[in-house]
Design a protein around this motif. Sequence first.
Motif, PDB file in Angstrom:
ATOM      1  N   UNK A  51      -5.231   2.169   0.688  1.00 37.84           N
ATOM      2  CA  UNK A  51      -5.422   3.205  -0.328  1.00 37.84           C
ATOM      3  C   UNK A  51      -4.168   4.066  -0.467  1.00 37.84           C
ATOM      4  N   UNK A  52      -3.459   4.296   0.643  1.00 45.93           N
ATOM      5  CA  UNK A  52      -2.188   5.020   0.570  1.00 45.93           C
ATOM      6  C   UNK A  52      -1.167   4.220  -0.230  1.00 45.93           C
ATOM      7  N   UNK A  53      -1.112   2.924   0.021  1.00 40.52           N
ATOM      8  CA  UNK A  53      -0.190   2.060  -0.718  1.00 40.52           C
ATOM      9  C   UNK A  53      -0.466   2.116  -2.215  1.00 40.52           C
ATOM     10  N   UNK A 110      -6.722   7.652   8.272  1.00 37.64           N
ATOM     11  CA  UNK A 110      -5.272   7.771   8.412  1.00 37.64           C
ATOM     12  C   UNK A 110      -4.730   8.900   7.540  1.00 37.64           C
ATOM     13  N   UNK A 111      -3.488   9.280   7.834  1.00 40.67           N
ATOM     14  CA  UNK A 111      -2.808  10.360   7.127  1.00 40.67           C
ATOM     15  C   UNK A 111      -1.602   9.786   6.394  1.00 40.67           C
ATOM     16  N   UNK A 112      -1.438  10.182   5.142  1.00 37.88           N
ATOM     17  CA  UNK A 112      -0.278   9.779   4.362  1.00 37.88           C
ATOM     18  C   UNK A 112       0.372  10.985   3.713  1.00 37.88           C
ATOM     19  N   UNK A 113       1.541  10.769   3.130  1.00 44.83           N
ATOM     20  CA  UNK A 113       2.244  11.852   2.466  1.00 44.83           C
ATOM     21  C   UNK A 113       2.961  11.319   1.232  1.00 44.83           C
ATOM     22  N   UNK A 114       2.863  12.060   0.148  1.00 43.35           N
ATOM     23  CA  UNK A 114       3.599  11.748  -1.073  1.00 43.35           C
ATOM     24  C   UNK A 114       4.318  13.020  -1.506  1.00 43.35           C
ATOM     25  N   UNK A 126     -10.674   3.405  -5.834  1.00 41.58           N
ATOM     26  CA  UNK A 126     -10.646   2.043  -6.378  1.00 41.58           C
ATOM     27  C   UNK A 126     -10.160   1.079  -5.299  1.00 41.58           C
ATOM     28  N   UNK A 127      -9.154   1.508  -4.530  1.00 45.08           N
ATOM     29  CA  UNK A 127      -8.623   0.668  -3.459  1.00 45.08           C
ATOM     30  C   UNK A 127      -9.606   0.520  -2.302  1.00 45.08           C
ATOM     31  N   UNK A 147      -2.322  13.319   2.258  1.00 50.13           N
ATOM     32  CA  UNK A 147      -3.425  12.468   1.826  1.00 50.13           C
ATOM     33  C   UNK A 147      -4.135  11.911   3.050  1.00 50.13           C
ATOM     34  N   UNK A 148      -5.454  11.839   2.990  1.00 48.83           N
ATOM     35  CA  UNK A 148      -6.261  11.186   4.018  1.00 48.83           C
ATOM     36  C   UNK A 148      -7.011  10.021   3.369  1.00 48.83           C
TER      37      UNK A 148
END
Length: 469
Positions: free
Chosen positions: A213-215, A197-201, A36-37, A206-207
């Motif tokens: 989209x990470x936000x 980009x790479x994110x983490x929760x 969605x983002x 998460x990619x």
Amino acid sequence: MDQEFWEDKFHDECGIFGIYNKNNFNPAEMTYFGLYALQHRGQESAGIAVNDNGTIIYHKEMGMVSEIFDDVVIGHLQGKVAIGHVRYSTAGESLKENAQPLVIKYTKGHMAVAHNGNLVNADQIKEELEAKGCIFQTTTDSEVIAALLSRERIKHHSIEDSLVEVMKQIKGAYSLLVMTPHKLIAARDPLGMRPLCIGKKEDSYIFASETAALDTVGAEFIRDVNPGEIVIVNEDNLRSIQTEVPEESRMCIFEYIYFARPDSVIDGASVYEARLEAGKILAREYPVEADLVMGVPDSGLVAALGYARESGIPYGDGLMKNRYIGRTFIQPSQGMREQSVRLKLNPFRSQVEGKRIILIDDSIVRGTTSKRIVKMLKDAGAREVHMRISSPPVKYPCYFGIDTPHRQHLIACHNTVEEIAETIGADTLQFLSIEGLKKTPIGARCGFCTACFDGNYPIEVSKEEKYES
């Protein structure tokens, strides 16, 4: 929406999102919100695939994310790992079978692929594979990548080793997600032309195509995937393989000009700050006396604010955007063509009447929309309309994942700036210089592809394509 209005902008072809879930999140639901983002990156089709105990199940359709997925569909997509995709296709390829992720079954099991970008040697590879008996069901580059992966997987110990070999064979721009029963793999082309980009929760990785989209899903940004890097996530850890890359990367500069959300950060540079800086540099390069600075919604607004701050000329809203026009709006008759832009934009007469206007937009492709907007403003009483563009003249098509018109339809290809100004009815027209544009992504850790402005393609393009497109 009026087709001519729609075609007078560049269109990115995809956005991708993936999660390896080590917590109690619903990965399909999180992927839904991530897509969605990223909806601005593609509005023609969307899909989500999940790994359900070694079996990959998926749902994909033509349409927007909100049209395709509901609680029932998301509830059915149960699994530990998920990847998703939103797509914008070129003309003639808007087909359900081309929607992604692409899910295939091969000798080693199941695999799902989601891809953003374009391969310049896809047709050549496809012909070679077809000659060896490979059968293709779609017209996408993603299936070419999947076919190569499945063939290489027979030769190599792991899917990531296979991907290393595939990346030696494919040429072009790509950000890629590959999901297998036990792994989630991300890869970026050696020139880093498309963002990833790479994110983490918590403990989940998460990619995503953009940090916005990470936000949206509440994940922490870790870092960008490096050009030529393969990142592998499994139950144990995250690790990477760095493949050979050129000395300088070539991120698509249009990510900062138009494609990416302004709240995203790409390769170390804020998209919002890049657009703001573009407006400031534009004001220094091409000042003009005026009463009001205004932007074309939405992508011209931040650059307009930058121009106003640098020039000292007041910034104001001069165009109202109708945000409720559906994608499938059909023009009632040919006679309504001149009114079609008014369904999208309408001027504030009280703001523009009797004033000298500086109108900021991000680019001019065909010129048809610019002509109509200038006419609307003058019909609303504007004394003068001075148009300023926060990018250089677009003279060449893109072959790396952006849908651009054929070269003969690019107004800057065959016309001088003065001739374009006369065509669109502007009192004056100026474009940001290429030198100025390169200064805009402050703090960026990358080089840039500016081929659509100067014809200097970072990957070889055939003369037939380059000069006859």
